[in-house]
Design a protein around this motif. Sequence first.
Motif, PDB file in Angstrom:
ATOM      1  N   LYS A   1      11.014  14.710   3.952  1.00  0.00           N
ATOM      2  CA  LYS A   1      11.276  14.082   2.674  1.00  0.00           C
ATOM      3  C   LYS A   1      11.468  12.566   2.818  1.00  0.00           C
ATOM      4  N   ILE A   2      12.060  12.166   3.911  1.00  0.00           N
ATOM      5  CA  ILE A   2      12.291  10.739   4.116  1.00  0.00           C
ATOM      6  C   ILE A   2      10.963   9.997   4.236  1.00  0.00           C
ATOM      7  N   ARG A   3      10.014  10.573   4.962  1.00  0.00           N
ATOM      8  CA  ARG A   3       8.708   9.929   5.124  1.00  0.00           C
ATOM      9  C   ARG A   3       7.997   9.815   3.779  1.00  0.00           C
ATOM     10  N   LEU A   4       8.071  10.855   2.987  1.00  0.00           N
ATOM     11  CA  LEU A   4       7.436  10.815   1.671  1.00  0.00           C
ATOM     12  C   LEU A   4       8.087   9.760   0.776  1.00  0.00           C
ATOM     13  N   ALA A   5       9.406   9.656   0.836  1.00  0.00           N
ATOM     14  CA  ALA A   5      10.103   8.651   0.034  1.00  0.00           C
ATOM     15  C   ALA A   5       9.706   7.238   0.464  1.00  0.00           C
ATOM     16  N   ALA A   6       9.586   7.018   1.768  1.00  0.00           N
ATOM     17  CA  ALA A   6       9.179   5.702   2.268  1.00  0.00           C
ATOM     18  C   ALA A   6       7.744   5.394   1.850  1.00  0.00           C
ATOM     19  N   LEU A   7       6.872   6.369   1.951  1.00  0.00           N
ATOM     20  CA  LEU A   7       5.483   6.183   1.534  1.00  0.00           C
ATOM     21  C   LEU A   7       5.403   5.889   0.040  1.00  0.00           C
ATOM     22  N   GLU A   8       6.173   6.612  -0.741  1.00  0.00           N
ATOM     23  CA  GLU A   8       6.186   6.387  -2.191  1.00  0.00           C
ATOM     24  C   GLU A   8       6.670   4.973  -2.524  1.00  0.00           C
ATOM     25  N   ALA A   9       7.722   4.538  -1.861  1.00  0.00           N
ATOM     26  CA  ALA A   9       8.262   3.194  -2.116  1.00  0.00           C
ATOM     27  C   ALA A   9       7.236   2.123  -1.762  1.00  0.00           C
ATOM     28  N   THR A  10       6.523   2.307  -0.657  1.00  0.00           N
ATOM     29  CA  THR A  10       5.498   1.343  -0.265  1.00  0.00           C
ATOM     30  C   THR A  10       4.351   1.334  -1.265  1.00  0.00           C
ATOM     31  N   LEU A  11       3.901   2.511  -1.669  1.00  0.00           N
ATOM     32  CA  LEU A  11       2.798   2.582  -2.628  1.00  0.00           C
ATOM     33  C   LEU A  11       3.176   1.972  -3.973  1.00  0.00           C
ATOM     34  N   ARG A  12       4.430   2.073  -4.361  1.00  0.00           N
ATOM     35  CA  ARG A  12       4.882   1.457  -5.621  1.00  0.00           C
ATOM     36  C   ARG A  12       4.715  -0.066  -5.581  1.00  0.00           C
ATOM     37  N   LEU A  13       4.856  -0.644  -4.401  1.00  0.00           N
ATOM     38  CA  LEU A  13       4.686  -2.092  -4.274  1.00  0.00           C
ATOM     39  C   LEU A  13       3.270  -2.512  -4.654  1.00  0.00           C
ATOM     40  N   TYR A  14       2.305  -1.669  -4.403  1.00  0.00           N
ATOM     41  CA  TYR A  14       0.904  -1.988  -4.698  1.00  0.00           C
ATOM     42  C   TYR A  14       0.606  -1.996  -6.202  1.00  0.00           C
ATOM     43  N   ARG A  15       1.524  -1.516  -7.009  1.00  0.00           N
ATOM     44  CA  ARG A  15       1.327  -1.523  -8.459  1.00  0.00           C
ATOM     45  C   ARG A  15       1.416  -2.931  -9.036  1.00  0.00           C
ATOM     46  N   ASP A  16       2.026  -3.837  -8.283  1.00  0.00           N
ATOM     47  CA  ASP A  16       2.169  -5.227  -8.721  1.00  0.00           C
ATOM     48  C   ASP A  16       1.487  -6.130  -7.684  1.00  0.00           C
ATOM     49  N   PRO A  17       0.147  -6.217  -7.700  1.00  0.00           N
ATOM     50  CA  PRO A  17      -0.569  -6.949  -6.645  1.00  0.00           C
ATOM     51  C   PRO A  17      -0.228  -8.435  -6.576  1.00  0.00           C
ATOM     52  N   ASP A  18       0.222  -9.031  -7.689  1.00  0.00           N
ATOM     53  CA  ASP A  18       0.564 -10.452  -7.678  1.00  0.00           C
ATOM     54  C   ASP A  18       1.797 -10.740  -6.818  1.00  0.00           C
ATOM     55  N   ARG A  19       2.669  -9.775  -6.670  1.00  0.00           N
ATOM     56  CA  ARG A  19       3.899  -9.962  -5.880  1.00  0.00           C
ATOM     57  C   ARG A  19       3.866  -9.213  -4.555  1.00  0.00           C
ATOM     58  N   LEU A  20       2.743  -8.574  -4.271  1.00  0.00           N
ATOM     59  CA  LEU A  20       2.654  -7.726  -3.086  1.00  0.00           C
ATOM     60  C   LEU A  20       2.946  -8.485  -1.799  1.00  0.00           C
ATOM     61  N   SER A  21       2.355  -9.657  -1.636  1.00  0.00           N
ATOM     62  CA  SER A  21       2.541 -10.373  -0.367  1.00  0.00           C
ATOM     63  C   SER A  21       3.971 -10.871  -0.174  1.00  0.00           C
ATOM     64  N   GLU A  22       4.688 -11.134  -1.249  1.00  0.00           N
ATOM     65  CA  GLU A  22       6.083 -11.570  -1.069  1.00  0.00           C
ATOM     66  C   GLU A  22       7.017 -10.391  -0.795  1.00  0.00           C
ATOM     67  N   ARG A  23       6.625  -9.201  -1.192  1.00  0.00           N
ATOM     68  CA  ARG A  23       7.486  -8.034  -1.019  1.00  0.00           C
ATOM     69  C   ARG A  23       7.118  -7.175   0.181  1.00  0.00           C
ATOM     70  N   LEU A  24       5.926  -7.343   0.705  1.00  0.00           N
ATOM     71  CA  LEU A  24       5.457  -6.547   1.833  1.00  0.00           C
ATOM     72  C   LEU A  24       5.071  -7.500   2.976  1.00  0.00           C
ATOM     73  N   PRO A  25       5.947  -7.658   3.973  1.00  0.00           N
ATOM     74  CA  PRO A  25       5.713  -8.639   5.040  1.00  0.00           C
ATOM     75  C   PRO A  25       4.365  -8.478   5.750  1.00  0.00           C
ATOM     76  N   THR A  26       3.941  -7.266   6.006  1.00  0.00           N
ATOM     77  CA  THR A  26       2.672  -7.066   6.696  1.00  0.00           C
ATOM     78  C   THR A  26       1.524  -7.671   5.901  1.00  0.00           C
ATOM     79  N   MET A  27       1.511  -7.438   4.610  1.00  0.00           N
ATOM     80  CA  MET A  27       0.451  -7.983   3.767  1.00  0.00           C
ATOM     81  C   MET A  27       0.518  -9.508   3.742  1.00  0.00           C
ATOM     82  N   ARG A  28       1.724 -10.062   3.683  1.00  0.00           N
ATOM     83  CA  ARG A  28       1.893 -11.515   3.663  1.00  0.00           C
ATOM     84  C   ARG A  28       1.320 -12.143   4.933  1.00  0.00           C
ATOM     85  N   LEU A  29       1.622 -11.538   6.066  1.00  0.00           N
ATOM     86  CA  LEU A  29       1.165 -12.101   7.335  1.00  0.00           C
ATOM     87  C   LEU A  29      -0.340 -11.933   7.535  1.00  0.00           C
TER      88      LEU A  29
END
Length: 147
Positions: A1-29
Amino acid sequence: KIRLAALEATLRLYRDPDRLSERLPTMRLLARPQAEVRQQAERLCPSVERAVNGAFKVSVIDCGSQIGSGALPLVTVPSAGLALASLSGSGRMLAELAAALRRLPMPVIGRIERGSLILDLRCLEDEEGFVANLAVLEPLAEEGAAS
């Protein structure tokens, strides 16, 4: 369940592509422009030259950052960094420098390629911390000196 929750939280970040790089360090780098990384390398070159105390030639280079393994083991992103070449041409000196950098309080990991130790700067965000970390780099023994 923890892995699914982490995956869900990460995928939710992709719903706002304009802020994705500031909220997801890997994407920013991964999205950093090569020109920005190169400017950083140019700013840091004198500090690295001081840290190695003239034992290595330090130059700014263009390189490629390997972005992963698995499905994309050979894909790279254009990047920039610093190449440290032994003035004596010694591979042993490069290996000793690489080991000394790994022993720093915040380990610095490079790769030895074509006679130089390459420090790819794509993922370096804290320049001041990097320079402060280099200040405690232990001096390397001169080539041919007694052990």
